[in-house]
Design a protein around this motif. Structure first.
Motif, short mmCIF file in Angstrom:
data_model
loop_
_atom_site.label_atom_id
_atom_site.label_comp_id
_atom_site.label_asym_id
_atom_site.label_seq_id
_atom_site.Cartn_x
_atom_site.Cartn_y
_atom_site.Cartn_z
N LEU A 134 94.53 -63.17 53.47
CA LEU A 134 93.82 -61.92 53.18
C LEU A 134 94.60 -61.02 52.23
O LEU A 134 94.01 -60.24 51.49
N GLY A 135 95.91 -61.15 52.24
CA GLY A 135 96.73 -60.34 51.35
C GLY A 135 96.48 -60.62 49.89
O GLY A 135 96.77 -59.79 49.03
N ALA A 136 95.92 -61.81 49.62
CA ALA A 136 95.63 -62.18 48.23
C ALA A 136 94.15 -61.99 47.89
O ALA A 136 93.73 -62.40 46.81
N ASP A 137 93.42 -61.38 48.78
CA ASP A 137 91.98 -61.19 48.59
C ASP A 137 91.73 -59.92 47.76
O ASP A 137 92.12 -58.83 48.19
N PRO A 138 91.08 -60.02 46.61
CA PRO A 138 90.87 -58.83 45.76
C PRO A 138 89.97 -57.78 46.40
O PRO A 138 90.13 -56.58 46.12
N TYR A 139 89.05 -58.21 47.26
CA TYR A 139 88.16 -57.23 47.91
C TYR A 139 88.95 -56.39 48.92
O TYR A 139 88.78 -55.17 49.00
N ILE A 140 89.83 -57.04 49.67
CA ILE A 140 90.71 -56.30 50.60
C ILE A 140 91.60 -55.34 49.83
O ILE A 140 91.79 -54.18 50.24
N ALA A 141 92.11 -55.79 48.70
CA ALA A 141 92.98 -54.92 47.88
C ALA A 141 92.21 -53.69 47.40
O ALA A 141 92.74 -52.56 47.41
N ALA A 142 90.95 -53.89 46.99
CA ALA A 142 90.13 -52.76 46.52
C ALA A 142 89.83 -51.79 47.65
O ALA A 142 89.85 -50.56 47.46
N LEU A 143 89.56 -52.30 48.85
CA LEU A 143 89.29 -51.44 50.01
C LEU A 143 90.56 -50.67 50.39
O LEU A 143 90.49 -49.47 50.73
N ASN A 144 91.69 -51.34 50.36
CA ASN A 144 92.96 -50.66 50.68
C ASN A 144 93.24 -49.53 49.70
O ASN A 144 93.74 -48.46 50.08
N ASP A 145 92.93 -49.77 48.43
CA ASP A 145 93.12 -48.73 47.42
C ASP A 145 92.21 -47.54 47.68
O ASP A 145 92.62 -46.37 47.56
N LEU A 146 90.99 -47.83 48.09
CA LEU A 146 90.03 -46.76 48.40
C LEU A 146 90.50 -45.94 49.60
O LEU A 146 90.38 -44.71 49.62
N ILE A 147 91.07 -46.62 50.59
CA ILE A 147 91.60 -45.93 51.77
C ILE A 147 92.79 -45.05 51.37
O ILE A 147 92.90 -43.89 51.80
N ALA A 148 93.69 -45.60 50.55
CA ALA A 148 94.89 -44.85 50.14
C ALA A 148 94.54 -43.58 49.39
O ALA A 148 95.20 -42.54 49.55
N LYS A 177 81.16 -57.26 44.85
CA LYS A 177 81.53 -58.45 45.63
C LYS A 177 80.35 -59.40 45.76
O LYS A 177 80.48 -60.62 45.58
N GLN A 178 79.19 -58.84 46.08
CA GLN A 178 77.99 -59.67 46.25
C GLN A 178 77.64 -60.40 44.94
O GLN A 178 77.31 -61.58 44.95
N GLN A 179 77.73 -59.68 43.82
CA GLN A 179 77.44 -60.29 42.52
C GLN A 179 78.43 -61.41 42.20
O GLN A 179 78.05 -62.46 41.68
N PHE A 180 79.68 -61.18 42.55
CA PHE A 180 80.71 -62.19 42.29
C PHE A 180 80.46 -63.43 43.14
O PHE A 180 80.60 -64.57 42.66
N GLN A 181 80.08 -63.23 44.39
CA GLN A 181 79.79 -64.36 45.27
C GLN A 181 78.66 -65.22 44.71
O GLN A 181 78.71 -66.46 44.79
N GLU A 182 77.65 -64.57 44.16
CA GLU A 182 76.48 -65.29 43.67
C GLU A 182 76.74 -66.01 42.35
O GLU A 182 76.17 -67.08 42.11
N THR A 183 77.58 -65.43 41.51
CA THR A 183 77.78 -66.01 40.17
C THR A 183 79.06 -66.84 40.06
O THR A 183 79.21 -67.58 39.08
N ASN A 184 79.94 -66.74 41.04
CA ASN A 184 81.20 -67.49 41.00
C ASN A 184 81.48 -68.13 42.37
O ASN A 184 82.52 -67.87 43.00
N ALA A 185 80.53 -68.93 42.82
CA ALA A 185 80.59 -69.49 44.18
C ALA A 185 81.85 -70.30 44.42
O ALA A 185 82.51 -70.16 45.46
N ASP A 186 82.23 -71.16 43.47
CA ASP A 186 83.42 -72.00 43.65
C ASP A 186 84.69 -71.16 43.74
O ASP A 186 85.55 -71.40 44.60
N GLU A 187 84.80 -70.19 42.85
CA GLU A 187 85.99 -69.33 42.87
C GLU A 187 86.04 -68.51 44.15
O GLU A 187 87.12 -68.26 44.70
N TRP A 188 84.86 -68.09 44.61
CA TRP A 188 84.81 -67.31 45.86
C TRP A 188 85.28 -68.15 47.04
O TRP A 188 86.00 -67.66 47.92
N GLU A 189 84.92 -69.42 47.05
CA GLU A 189 85.36 -70.32 48.12
C GLU A 189 86.88 -70.46 48.09
O GLU A 189 87.52 -70.53 49.14
N ASN A 190 87.45 -70.49 46.91
CA ASN A 190 88.91 -70.57 46.79
C ASN A 190 89.57 -69.31 47.31
O ASN A 190 90.63 -69.36 47.94
#
Length: 298
Positions: free
Chosen positions: A52-66, A33-46
């Motif tokens: 939150l349901g469309a956030d890939p980081y939330i989706a990855a955390l939910n998968d880890l919990i499941a 996530k940190q690397q993505f924020q640094e290298t894809n700032a515009d996309e991260w802002e989008n």
């Protein structure tokens, strides 16, 4: 570094260390996530503008919990998820996530970290700002920053001491109130409590007392917040000074509201030498509200 994470995860899976697998996967997600924020700032802002349901980081955390819900160390994923949701200013959702983690893993050795995070969001907060000098009988702005608080009380205590008294340098404690002050007024102010647990700014109009020195005492409704107090001066005077020569200073007294000169005002200058406060000189203003005094020696 991603390759290192993959190798570590593979090793921990080989030796059947499920705790280490989960923690390493979580750390890898945070790094990615940190690397993505640094290298894809515009996309991260989008991404941040989306739900939150469309956030890939939330989706990855939910998968880890499941995949690890039966392991109590999964509480760490709940903590990271709550932290991330908080950065998106979704505090009610962060509370839900924390409460779910606390309920599912009550005996986890670090469960207090989730509880403390929960308390931080729910804790009341109050910060106030007011002028030190106010105009007698007029309304002044009393600025308040607050959260999780229903209201507060403002008390004015008249200080029965001269403004040059060295006693004013002492701590304001119960003995000070009892010996040197008298309660003039007390009024409660209600606050609109934000439902999103975010800090909010409000401004109240407070009527200044008559001429004199006061303690402005602020008492929050919640006992978890300490009472605060400050000296406040109610005065119609505004004093301006300018150097006339190396030996003389001009003092001009004005009405703080109208700006008109104050004729016949007595102006007393004091010297504070850190041991006591001594009178240096006393002058009376002329028809222009002006007077000359000798410069104070450094």
């Amino acid at each position: 570094k991603c390759r290192i994470y993959k190798e570590l995860i593979a090793y921990y899976q080989l030796v059947d260390n499920k705790d280490a697998v989960l923690l390493t996967e979580l750390e890898r997600l945070e790094y990615t996530k940190q690397q993505f924020q640094e290298t894809n700032a515009d996309e991260w802002e989008n991404i941040k503008k989306k739900e939150l349901g469309a956030d890939p980081y939330i989706a990855a955390l939910n998968d880890l919990i499941a995949r690890n819900s039966s392991n109590e160390i999964c509480a760490e994923v709940y903590l990271e998820k709550a932290n991330y949701v908080q950065t998106r200013n979704k505090l009610p959702l962060a509370l839900e996530i924390l409460n779910e983690g606390i309920q599912k893993y009550p005996k986890y050795k670090r469960i207090n970290v989730l509880k403390e995070k929960n308390e931080q969001i729910l804790n009341p907060y109050l910060s106030v700002e007011s002028p030190q000098i106010i105009y007698p009988g007029e309304l002044f702005d009393f600025k308040v920053s607050h959260k999780n608080l229903n209201g507060f009380k403002i008390c004015f205590y008249k200080v029965n001491l001269p403004v040059n008294s060295p006693i004013l340098e002492k701590e304001i404690d119960k003995k000070f109130y009892k010996k040197y002050t008298s309660l003039l007024s007390s009024e409660h102010y209600s606050l609109v409590r934000p439902l999103d647990y975010q800090q909010k700014d409000s401004v109240f109009k407070v009527k200044a007392p008559s001429l004199g020195l006061y303690i402005l005492n602020i008492i929050p409704d919640e006992k978890a917040i300490n009472t605060s107090e400050r000296f406040i001066y109610s005065s119609a005077f505004k004093i301006l000074t300018r150097s006339l020569s190396k030996d003389k200073v001009q003092v001009i007294t004005l009405d703080a509201q109208s700006g008109q000169p104050i004729v016949g005002a007595t102006v007393t200058l004091f010297v504070n030498n850190k041991v006591d406060i001594k009178e240096h000189s006393k002058v009376t203003t002329d028809a222009n509200g002006s007077a000359e005094v000798d410069k104070l020696e450094n």
